[in-house]
Design a protein around this motif. Structure first.
Motif, PDB file in Angstrom:
ATOM      1  N   TYR A 184       1.089   8.692  11.207  1.00  0.00           N
ATOM      2  CA  TYR A 184       0.491   7.389  10.691  1.00  0.00           C
ATOM      3  C   TYR A 184       1.449   6.150  11.027  1.00  0.00           C
ATOM      4  O   TYR A 184       0.887   5.184  11.411  1.00  0.00           O
ATOM      5  CB  TYR A 184       0.460   7.464   9.121  1.00  0.00           C
ATOM      6  CG  TYR A 184      -0.106   6.407   8.408  1.00  0.00           C
ATOM      7  CD1 TYR A 184      -1.366   5.954   8.712  1.00  0.00           C
ATOM      8  CD2 TYR A 184       0.826   5.652   7.570  1.00  0.00           C
ATOM      9  CE1 TYR A 184      -1.680   4.710   7.849  1.00  0.00           C
ATOM     10  CE2 TYR A 184       0.480   4.391   6.810  1.00  0.00           C
ATOM     11  CZ  TYR A 184      -1.122   4.037   7.093  1.00  0.00           C
ATOM     12  OH  TYR A 184      -1.419   2.853   6.429  1.00  0.00           O
ATOM     13  N   SER A 211      -3.627   0.440  -3.125  1.00  0.00           N
ATOM     14  CA  SER A 211      -3.320  -1.116  -2.626  1.00  0.00           C
ATOM     15  C   SER A 211      -3.281  -1.951  -3.826  1.00  0.00           C
ATOM     16  O   SER A 211      -3.993  -1.915  -4.656  1.00  0.00           O
ATOM     17  CB  SER A 211      -4.302  -1.495  -1.579  1.00  0.00           C
ATOM     18  OG  SER A 211      -4.221  -0.500  -0.377  1.00  0.00           O
ATOM     19  N   SER A 225      -4.899   9.779   0.346  1.00  0.00           N
ATOM     20  CA  SER A 225      -5.246   8.854  -0.575  1.00  0.00           C
ATOM     21  C   SER A 225      -4.245   7.533  -0.211  1.00  0.00           C
ATOM     22  O   SER A 225      -3.111   7.622   0.224  1.00  0.00           O
ATOM     23  CB  SER A 225      -4.989   9.130  -1.835  1.00  0.00           C
ATOM     24  OG  SER A 225      -3.649   9.317  -2.359  1.00  0.00           O
ATOM     25  N   ALA A 226      -4.907   6.414  -0.626  1.00  0.00           N
ATOM     26  CA  ALA A 226      -3.858   5.250  -0.614  1.00  0.00           C
ATOM     27  C   ALA A 226      -4.259   4.129  -1.700  1.00  0.00           C
ATOM     28  O   ALA A 226      -5.401   4.276  -2.167  1.00  0.00           O
ATOM     29  CB  ALA A 226      -4.492   4.315   0.865  1.00  0.00           C
ATOM     30  N   LYS A 228       5.112  10.610   1.822  1.00  0.00           N
ATOM     31  CA  LYS A 228       4.282   9.011   1.373  1.00  0.00           C
ATOM     32  C   LYS A 228       4.884   8.244   2.332  1.00  0.00           C
ATOM     33  O   LYS A 228       6.303   8.175   2.720  1.00  0.00           O
ATOM     34  CB  LYS A 228       4.892   8.984   0.063  1.00  0.00           C
ATOM     35  CG  LYS A 228       4.221   7.845  -0.734  1.00  0.00           C
ATOM     36  CD  LYS A 228       4.439   7.552  -2.190  1.00  0.00           C
ATOM     37  CE  LYS A 228       3.983   6.309  -2.720  1.00  0.00           C
ATOM     38  NZ  LYS A 228       4.233   6.395  -4.276  1.00  0.00           N
ATOM     39  N   VAL A 256       5.008   3.817   2.719  1.00  0.00           N
ATOM     40  CA  VAL A 256       4.646   2.642   2.038  1.00  0.00           C
ATOM     41  C   VAL A 256       4.490   1.345   2.864  1.00  0.00           C
ATOM     42  O   VAL A 256       5.661   1.372   3.852  1.00  0.00           O
ATOM     43  CB  VAL A 256       5.692   2.377   0.878  1.00  0.00           C
ATOM     44  CG1 VAL A 256       5.517   0.823   0.221  1.00  0.00           C
ATOM     45  CG2 VAL A 256       5.777   3.446  -0.296  1.00  0.00           C
ATOM     46  N   THR A 257       3.765   0.480   2.869  1.00  0.00           N
ATOM     47  CA  THR A 257       3.518  -0.595   3.948  1.00  0.00           C
ATOM     48  C   THR A 257       3.284  -1.807   3.150  1.00  0.00           C
ATOM     49  O   THR A 257       2.876  -1.981   1.895  1.00  0.00           O
ATOM     50  CB  THR A 257       2.331  -0.293   4.636  1.00  0.00           C
ATOM     51  OG1 THR A 257       1.158  -0.154   4.008  1.00  0.00           O
ATOM     52  CG2 THR A 257       2.443   0.765   5.647  1.00  0.00           C
ATOM     53  N   GLU A 284       1.011  -1.205   0.021  1.00  0.00           N
ATOM     54  CA  GLU A 284       0.036  -0.084   0.049  1.00  0.00           C
ATOM     55  C   GLU A 284       0.949   1.228   0.219  1.00  0.00           C
ATOM     56  O   GLU A 284       1.840   1.430   0.961  1.00  0.00           O
ATOM     57  CB  GLU A 284      -0.910  -0.017   1.158  1.00  0.00           C
ATOM     58  CG  GLU A 284      -1.962   1.290   1.125  1.00  0.00           C
ATOM     59  CD  GLU A 284      -2.962   0.865   2.527  1.00  0.00           C
ATOM     60  OE1 GLU A 284      -4.142   1.115   2.008  1.00  0.00           O
ATOM     61  OE2 GLU A 284      -2.652   0.893   3.468  1.00  0.00           O
ATOM     62  N   GLU A 285       0.491   2.323  -0.862  1.00  0.00           N
ATOM     63  CA  GLU A 285       1.284   3.583  -0.802  1.00  0.00           C
ATOM     64  C   GLU A 285       0.535   4.682  -0.504  1.00  0.00           C
ATOM     65  O   GLU A 285      -0.821   4.680  -0.885  1.00  0.00           O
ATOM     66  CB  GLU A 285       1.706   3.711  -2.470  1.00  0.00           C
ATOM     67  CG  GLU A 285       2.671   2.752  -2.880  1.00  0.00           C
ATOM     68  CD  GLU A 285       3.174   2.834  -4.455  1.00  0.00           C
ATOM     69  OE1 GLU A 285       3.661   3.968  -4.686  1.00  0.00           O
ATOM     70  OE2 GLU A 285       3.045   1.975  -5.089  1.00  0.00           O
ATOM     71  N   VAL A 286       0.711   5.303   0.583  1.00  0.00           N
ATOM     72  CA  VAL A 286      -0.100   6.380   1.125  1.00  0.00           C
ATOM     73  C   VAL A 286       0.421   7.602   1.023  1.00  0.00           C
ATOM     74  O   VAL A 286       1.562   7.897   1.369  1.00  0.00           O
ATOM     75  CB  VAL A 286      -0.198   6.013   2.723  1.00  0.00           C
ATOM     76  CG1 VAL A 286      -1.168   6.920   3.339  1.00  0.00           C
ATOM     77  CG2 VAL A 286      -0.716   4.374   2.814  1.00  0.00           C
ATOM     78  N   ASP A 287      -0.473   8.465   0.630  1.00  0.00           N
ATOM     79  CA  ASP A 287      -0.141   9.881   0.462  1.00  0.00           C
ATOM     80  C   ASP A 287      -0.810  10.882   1.470  1.00  0.00           C
ATOM     81  O   ASP A 287      -1.778  10.482   2.060  1.00  0.00           O
ATOM     82  CB  ASP A 287      -0.616  10.485  -0.886  1.00  0.00           C
ATOM     83  CG  ASP A 287       0.400   9.829  -2.207  1.00  0.00           C
ATOM     84  OD1 ASP A 287       1.603   9.824  -1.935  1.00  0.00           O
ATOM     85  OD2 ASP A 287      -0.360   9.714  -3.176  1.00  0.00           O
ATOM     86  N   ARG A 345      -4.937  10.493   6.277  1.00  0.00           N
ATOM     87  CA  ARG A 345      -4.185  10.239   4.984  1.00  0.00           C
ATOM     88  C   ARG A 345      -5.131  10.944   3.779  1.00  0.00           C
ATOM     89  O   ARG A 345      -6.095  11.127   4.092  1.00  0.00           O
ATOM     90  CB  ARG A 345      -4.388   8.629   4.545  1.00  0.00           C
ATOM     91  CG  ARG A 345      -3.636   7.668   5.809  1.00  0.00           C
ATOM     92  CD  ARG A 345      -4.050   6.408   5.822  1.00  0.00           C
ATOM     93  NE  ARG A 345      -5.283   6.269   5.999  1.00  0.00           N
ATOM     94  CZ  ARG A 345      -5.992   5.059   5.970  1.00  0.00           C
ATOM     95  NH1 ARG A 345      -5.305   3.942   5.379  1.00  0.00           N
ATOM     96  NH2 ARG A 345      -7.146   4.762   6.353  1.00  0.00           N
TER      97      ARG A 345
END
Length: 252
Positions: free
Chosen positions: A24, A115, A112-113, A72, A74-75, A9-12, A110
């Motif tokens: 976060y 996945s 946006s995300a 950003k 990333v998980t 998952e990339e989170v902005d 957040r």
């Protein structure tokens, strides 16, 4: 042996508030540590599903100077038990569209995300067996339709030994699932080995006469194009303390 299934998952975070990624990642690593004591998966208000089988393998701050939007995170999540394990548990929370899906302790944090589910291919090590690195090289590549497995096999057979000589440890070779045009690879690397690799490439291009060139780096890039059909990008991730792939101790 079942196929290993992951989720990336990339989170902005917007507006550009540098504290939001920290809030976060701190929240995420803390509540996943609490999940280690659970006996069974549970759907809760505020934190969605709690489960040991949906494991936060990596929580990373994206190194913006390597090509990520700022700021950003990333998980990388590991679904223990594959499709019938952690993945089933994640899917179960959507059955009936429970009201608790729409409540979160991190609402409005957040922006946006994005996945993508990942399927490991032969050559991907168990995350329990890989080292804990200073940085992680994150590759996302668009391949010709249907060429994902061929590209990843070429990476395993040719690129992985070359990268190992340059101090990069293979963490994952992943087919992006539910599509046929994208792959993800992840490598652990120290800062010194990252810099030496870049200089070896520069020297092979004739752009650095003080470093030892390695023409194989350029050769791989050309052969990779046999499988690619669009953008290819590598960026760097810094592991956040408290995640499994971080060498740093837990904060707090």
């Amino acid at each position: 042996m079942r196929r290993a299934i992951y989720l990336i998952e990339e989170v902005d975070f917007r507006p550009m508030n540098s504290r939001r990624p920290l809030e976060y990642l701190t929240w995420l690593t803390r509540y996943k540590r609490e999940d280690e004591t659970l006996e069974r998966p549970t759907l809760t208000s505020g934190t969605s599903i709690r489960s040991r089988d949906i494991d936060l393998a990596g929580a990373f701050y994206a190194v913006g100077i390597t090509g990520h939007p700022q700021f950003k995170a990333v998980t990388l999540w590991e679904c223990h038990g594959g499709w019938d394990g952690g993945w089933r548990q994640m899917m179960n929370i959507y059955r009936g569209v429970d009201d608790r899906l729409f409540l979160s302790d991190i609402d409005d944090l957040r922006f946006s995300a994005f996945s993508r589910p990942l399927g490991a291919v032969p050559g991907t090590p168990s995350l329990a067996d890989v080292g804990r690195s200073e940085f992680y090289l994150f590759e996302s590549a668009r391949v010709r339709p249907g060429a994902a497995l061929d590209y990843l096999e070429a990476v395993r057979a040719e690129r992985a030994p070359l990268m190992a000589e340059h101090g990069h440890e293979l963490v994952g070779l992943y087919e992006v699932l539910f599509c046929d045009t994208e792959v993800v690879t992840i490598w652990g690397v120290s800062l010194d080995d990252h810099l030496r690799t870049q200089r070896a490439r520069d020297a092979a291009l004739g752009l650095d006469d003080e470093a030892e060139p390695d023409d194989r780096l350029l050769g791989w890039a050309k052969r990779a194009r046999d499988h690619l059909d669009g953008p290819w990008r590598e960026t760097l991730l810094a592991p956040f303390p408290g995640c499994r792939l971080s060498p740093a101790p837990v904060r707090g």
